[in-house]
Enzyme design. Sequence first.
Site, PDB file in Angstrom:
ATOM      1  N   HIS A  71     -16.170  31.101   5.522  1.00  0.00           N
ATOM      2  CA  HIS A  71     -16.582  31.996   4.451  1.00  0.00           C
ATOM      3  C   HIS A  71     -17.748  31.413   3.646  1.00  0.00           C
ATOM      4  O   HIS A  71     -18.772  32.073   3.427  1.00  0.00           O
ATOM      5  CB  HIS A  71     -15.357  32.256   3.555  1.00  0.00           C
ATOM      6  CG  HIS A  71     -15.632  33.189   2.429  1.00  0.00           C
ATOM      7  ND1 HIS A  71     -15.979  32.738   1.175  1.00  0.00           N
ATOM      8  CD2 HIS A  71     -15.647  34.534   2.373  1.00  0.00           C
ATOM      9  CE1 HIS A  71     -16.166  33.782   0.392  1.00  0.00           C
ATOM     10  NE2 HIS A  71     -15.961  34.885   1.095  1.00  0.00           N
ATOM     11  N   CYS A 121     -24.661  41.133  15.361  1.00  0.00           N
ATOM     12  CA  CYS A 121     -24.693  40.936  13.910  1.00  0.00           C
ATOM     13  C   CYS A 121     -23.865  39.729  13.470  1.00  0.00           C
ATOM     14  O   CYS A 121     -23.712  39.490  12.280  1.00  0.00           O
ATOM     15  CB  CYS A 121     -24.233  42.193  13.179  1.00  0.00           C
ATOM     16  SG  CYS A 121     -22.522  42.601  13.534  1.00  0.00           S
ATOM     17  N   ASN A 164     -18.996  36.398  15.646  1.00  0.00           N
ATOM     18  CA  ASN A 164     -18.110  35.435  14.959  1.00  0.00           C
ATOM     19  C   ASN A 164     -16.681  35.639  15.437  1.00  0.00           C
ATOM     20  O   ASN A 164     -16.031  34.720  15.940  1.00  0.00           O
ATOM     21  CB  ASN A 164     -18.156  35.628  13.439  1.00  0.00           C
ATOM     22  CG  ASN A 164     -19.548  35.495  12.884  1.00  0.00           C
ATOM     23  OD1 ASN A 164     -20.376  34.816  13.464  1.00  0.00           O
ATOM     24  ND2 ASN A 164     -19.806  36.145  11.765  1.00  0.00           N
ATOM     25  N   ASP A 165     -16.190  36.867  15.270  1.00  0.00           N
ATOM     26  CA  ASP A 165     -14.825  37.143  15.719  1.00  0.00           C
ATOM     27  C   ASP A 165     -14.732  37.103  17.242  1.00  0.00           C
ATOM     28  O   ASP A 165     -13.732  36.648  17.791  1.00  0.00           O
ATOM     29  CB  ASP A 165     -14.356  38.506  15.192  1.00  0.00           C
ATOM     30  CG  ASP A 165     -13.747  38.360  13.798  1.00  0.00           C
ATOM     31  OD1 ASP A 165     -12.875  37.496  13.640  1.00  0.00           O
ATOM     32  OD2 ASP A 165     -14.163  39.088  12.881  1.00  0.00           O
ATOM     33  N   ARG A 209     -21.202  44.291   4.748  1.00  0.00           N
ATOM     34  CA  ARG A 209     -19.750  44.058   4.714  1.00  0.00           C
ATOM     35  C   ARG A 209     -19.242  44.607   3.387  1.00  0.00           C
ATOM     36  O   ARG A 209     -19.486  44.012   2.340  1.00  0.00           O
ATOM     37  CB  ARG A 209     -19.458  42.560   4.797  1.00  0.00           C
ATOM     38  CG  ARG A 209     -19.874  41.884   6.101  1.00  0.00           C
ATOM     39  CD  ARG A 209     -19.676  40.390   5.968  1.00  0.00           C
ATOM     40  NE  ARG A 209     -19.652  39.677   7.222  1.00  0.00           N
ATOM     41  CZ  ARG A 209     -20.649  38.925   7.693  1.00  0.00           C
ATOM     42  NH1 ARG A 209     -21.774  38.820   7.005  1.00  0.00           N
ATOM     43  NH2 ARG A 209     -20.513  38.275   8.830  1.00  0.00           N
ATOM     44  N   ARG A 241     -53.729  -1.144  23.498  1.00  0.00           N
ATOM     45  CA  ARG A 241     -52.881  -0.224  22.732  1.00  0.00           C
ATOM     46  C   ARG A 241     -51.966   0.546  23.676  1.00  0.00           C
ATOM     47  O   ARG A 241     -52.336   0.795  24.822  1.00  0.00           O
ATOM     48  CB  ARG A 241     -53.734   0.827  22.014  1.00  0.00           C
ATOM     49  CG  ARG A 241     -54.658   0.292  20.991  1.00  0.00           C
ATOM     50  CD  ARG A 241     -55.703   1.375  20.669  1.00  0.00           C
ATOM     51  NE  ARG A 241     -56.819   0.770  19.995  1.00  0.00           N
ATOM     52  CZ  ARG A 241     -56.865   0.600  18.680  1.00  0.00           C
ATOM     53  NH1 ARG A 241     -55.873   1.007  17.928  1.00  0.00           N
ATOM     54  NH2 ARG A 241     -57.906   0.034  18.124  1.00  0.00           N
ATOM     55  N   GLU A 267     -15.906  43.108  18.581  1.00  0.00           N
ATOM     56  CA  GLU A 267     -15.488  41.785  18.115  1.00  0.00           C
ATOM     57  C   GLU A 267     -14.287  41.267  18.885  1.00  0.00           C
ATOM     58  O   GLU A 267     -13.869  40.130  18.691  1.00  0.00           O
ATOM     59  CB  GLU A 267     -15.089  41.849  16.642  1.00  0.00           C
ATOM     60  CG  GLU A 267     -16.185  42.308  15.737  1.00  0.00           C
ATOM     61  CD  GLU A 267     -15.702  42.421  14.311  1.00  0.00           C
ATOM     62  OE1 GLU A 267     -15.913  41.473  13.553  1.00  0.00           O
ATOM     63  OE2 GLU A 267     -15.094  43.456  13.979  1.00  0.00           O
ATOM     64  N   GLY A 295     -20.113  41.578  17.109  1.00  0.00           N
ATOM     65  CA  GLY A 295     -19.779  40.644  16.020  1.00  0.00           C
ATOM     66  C   GLY A 295     -19.347  39.336  16.669  1.00  0.00           C
ATOM     67  O   GLY A 295     -18.179  39.147  16.999  1.00  0.00           O
TER      68      GLY A 295
HETATM   69  C1  PEP Z   1     -18.369  38.970  13.236  1.00  0.00           C
HETATM   70  O1  PEP Z   1     -17.173  38.889  13.405  1.00  0.00           O
HETATM   71  O2  PEP Z   1     -19.214  38.517  14.038  1.00  0.00           O
HETATM   72  C2  PEP Z   1     -18.893  39.617  12.032  1.00  0.00           C
HETATM   73  C3  PEP Z   1     -20.195  39.797  11.884  1.00  0.00           C
HETATM   74  O3  PEP Z   1     -18.010  39.995  11.079  1.00  0.00           O
HETATM   75  P1  PEP Z   1     -17.350  39.013  10.001  1.00  0.00           P
HETATM   76  O4  PEP Z   1     -18.100  37.739  10.058  1.00  0.00           O
HETATM   77  O5  PEP Z   1     -17.432  39.723   8.717  1.00  0.00           O
HETATM   78  O6  PEP Z   1     -15.955  38.907  10.521  1.00  0.00           O
HETATM   79 MG    MG Z   2     -15.813  40.081  12.253  1.00  0.00          MG
END
Ligand code: PEP
Ligand code: MG
Length: 845
Positions: free
Chosen positions: A424, A800, A737-738, A531, A76, A714, A735
């Site tokens: 979004h 965040c 994301n931005d 938000r 095996r 951000e 933040g």
């Molecule tokens: C970000 O920009 O990380 C954030 C948390 O804000 P939003 O996604 O609303 O722009």
């Molecule tokens: Mg943002």
Amino acid sequence: MQNNPHITLITPDAPVSADTHGGRTKCLQRLVRLELPVPRTVGLSFDAVHKIARGVMPDMALLLSPFDTGELLCVRPSSEDPDWGGPGAILNIGMNDARYLELSDRLGQEAAASLYARFVHSYSVLVARLDPDVFDEIGMEGQASLSAALAAYEDETDEIFPQDPAVQLGEVLRSMARAWEGTSARLLRQGKGAPADAGLGLVVQSMALGFGAGECGSGVLQLVDGQTGLMQLTGRYLSQSQGRDALDGGVEALFLERDPRGPSLEDLAPDAFEALIGHATLMRAKLREEMQVEFVIEDGRVHLLDGVRVARTPRAAVRIAVRLAEDGIITRQEALMRVPPSALNELLHKQVDRTRPRDLVGRGVAASPGAATGRIVFSAAEAQASAARGEACVLVRRETSPEDVRGMHAANAVLTERGGMTSHAAVIGRGIGLPCVVGATEMRFQMRKQMLTTRDGRVFKAGDVITVDGTHGEVLAGEVAMLEATLDDAFQTLLGWADAERDIGIRANADTPADAKAAKMFLAQGIGLCRTEHMFFDDDRLTVMREMIFADNSEDRRAALERLLPVQRADFTELFCTMAGLPVCIRLLDPPLHEFLPSDHAGHRALAEALNLPLSNVTRRVEAMEEYNPMLGMRGVRLGITVPEIYDMQARAIFEAAILAGEAGAPIVPEIMIPLVSAKREVELVKMRIDMVAAAVRSETNASFDYKLGVMVETPRAALRAHDIAETASFLSFGTNDLTQMTYGLSRDDAGRFMSAYVNQGVFPEDPFHTLDVDGVGELLILGAKRGRKTRPDLVLSMCGEHGGNPESIAFCRAAGFDYVSCSPFRVPVARLAAAQLAIIDKLE
Ligand code: PEP
Ligand code: MG
């Protein structure tokens, strides 16, 4: 032989390890140490097998020395990680004409012929590499099969079937070693995470035959159900069988326990049954894991051939880990380490049952986990109408915007043509636990025609049923079998243990009372980001908001805002009361005002009607507010500076809500956060006004309250100037994301179009909107954190952005000394577990 590290008889102290001989060899040694009835076994090391593949054979006399002459053997595979696979086992090695006669006397001619025929068959196909078709018509049982198999071998090879057991064994070892080194096997295991040079060990084991007089047979048994994780004896047994016979779907295996529906192993061989349960229980306790036992019974006596970790679903993994800890077999820390955080995603949402057939019609980004089925609708209004009729629907959009949020709440899943992990639809989907696939670019979205066309030309129209699998980024035709979500006791227990270990806070991003309830349910330690823009999209509020935007002067603007004040106050009061004293961080309005205005002709007309203005006036003003690059335009704090009445109203609503919540028994020190800051002066100006509002509310109400003001980092400049900004901010929330968008100069809404090409070609290791870019964006985070804390040592730091829920980002934030991360409510459990694992690893080191 015992001390030969490459050809080793497996004894309690033989020098074998999973790293040198593979997991199966090591497991067999553990079973031997427990004095379980394991047939005699010799382990060949990775090195030995590697040499065999190169044609350097081991000392066959030495290899065979522990076995009796004439004993049948099996070989095996034993790879380092059982998941990496390996060549299939080959049984009954040593079968030849002489053995056949001998076994005919002992077991009966039919059984002996079956063993021989089986060996000829597997040797021919797996070792001599004869075309399997040759054996299509030849059975495995009885003398006729044996004669036919031997004749086929001789026909195809012009040789007599090899009779020397040492030759047979040597050829088997060679073929298995070479199969492992073949290109396709290598690619297959690399796909499962094995390194390019992963080794293969082999075990040569004395055969327990499973055929003969008395109760003989083979099977598998485990004490737990691998689907549910509940303690339940599970397995299969077949009399007069060996190898995987009992697992063959076509055969009627016996029940293990006594069962009114038919004969069972317990009836046939009660002693063997009892012994097996004892062995399995001992293995569970001593190997500290739920194991599947592979066994053979010979004339009522049990042999254990192998023990394999029970394959399990994520929900079973949680139950099993908790149960093992509750039974004192493993520690709570070990239980926490045994569940991969991402596995929790599968418990929080309904999932497609991927063991069942499904009709894949498109793929996209797996943006929000879970799966749902519904009729296709192409607009938010239709989604709401569908929900009102009680009909499940899937909202299909090119991309979503804040106007779609109510439709998303009404839909069961969302599918968009565009977007990536932070678009979004993805952010809202994850926030509200809605399965979501975005960036499904290989499908054609024809919104006007209300049609969705797949790559192979299949057309789905409004009303057609599809399933969105947001966990795997798949779009499926029609309904499919699903697994239910389970937030059972074991899940709660495990997360309770996680909270006792972790040392970084976990908050939730929550915009609505429903989000806040989810955050509370998942035991978030507060809201890290509310938000506020989402609060203005209800029809009644939207019109007032638009009135405010269209106001010609400050006085008219104030009048409109006066009407928004009570609704904002009610929103915040509900949020504070739901969180019952936990901290809540509210972000002042962020998006460009233009996002609140209608974008089409019908919308303009409706607005003209509502505001009693000429259509041309409305159209002109909407157009005048359009920006070429709105995400870098009039948004965030820039609105706060230029249209300060909006932030004034929001601050007032927050303070009045805090007073009301305090009166209702939910005292709170609200946290107010300013978005998109890039300069210290922006913060000073906003702070001045908010302080004035606070003073006004205090004197009007005679109530005393406190609040904290913080800044959302951000923009790269905010991170670079964190030492300035911290002078006026008591917290900084990154933040990401931005910040990722601006650090890379990469649109978070459009990057989906080329992201897969970038990742495939290694430009980016991962989508930076999904996995934090620790080298670039991460450096800004560390820099901002250090500079900010230099000015204000007690500065509260958090993240965040959507990255906040990822285990890798949590590790990063912990190492950088952040106080908490904040993520979508449905990711809070994953974050709690990931944070606990990181703390445990640190404690163990
Ligand atoms: C970000 O920009 O990380 C954030 C948390 O804000 P939003 O996604 O609303 O722009
Ligand atoms: Mg943002």
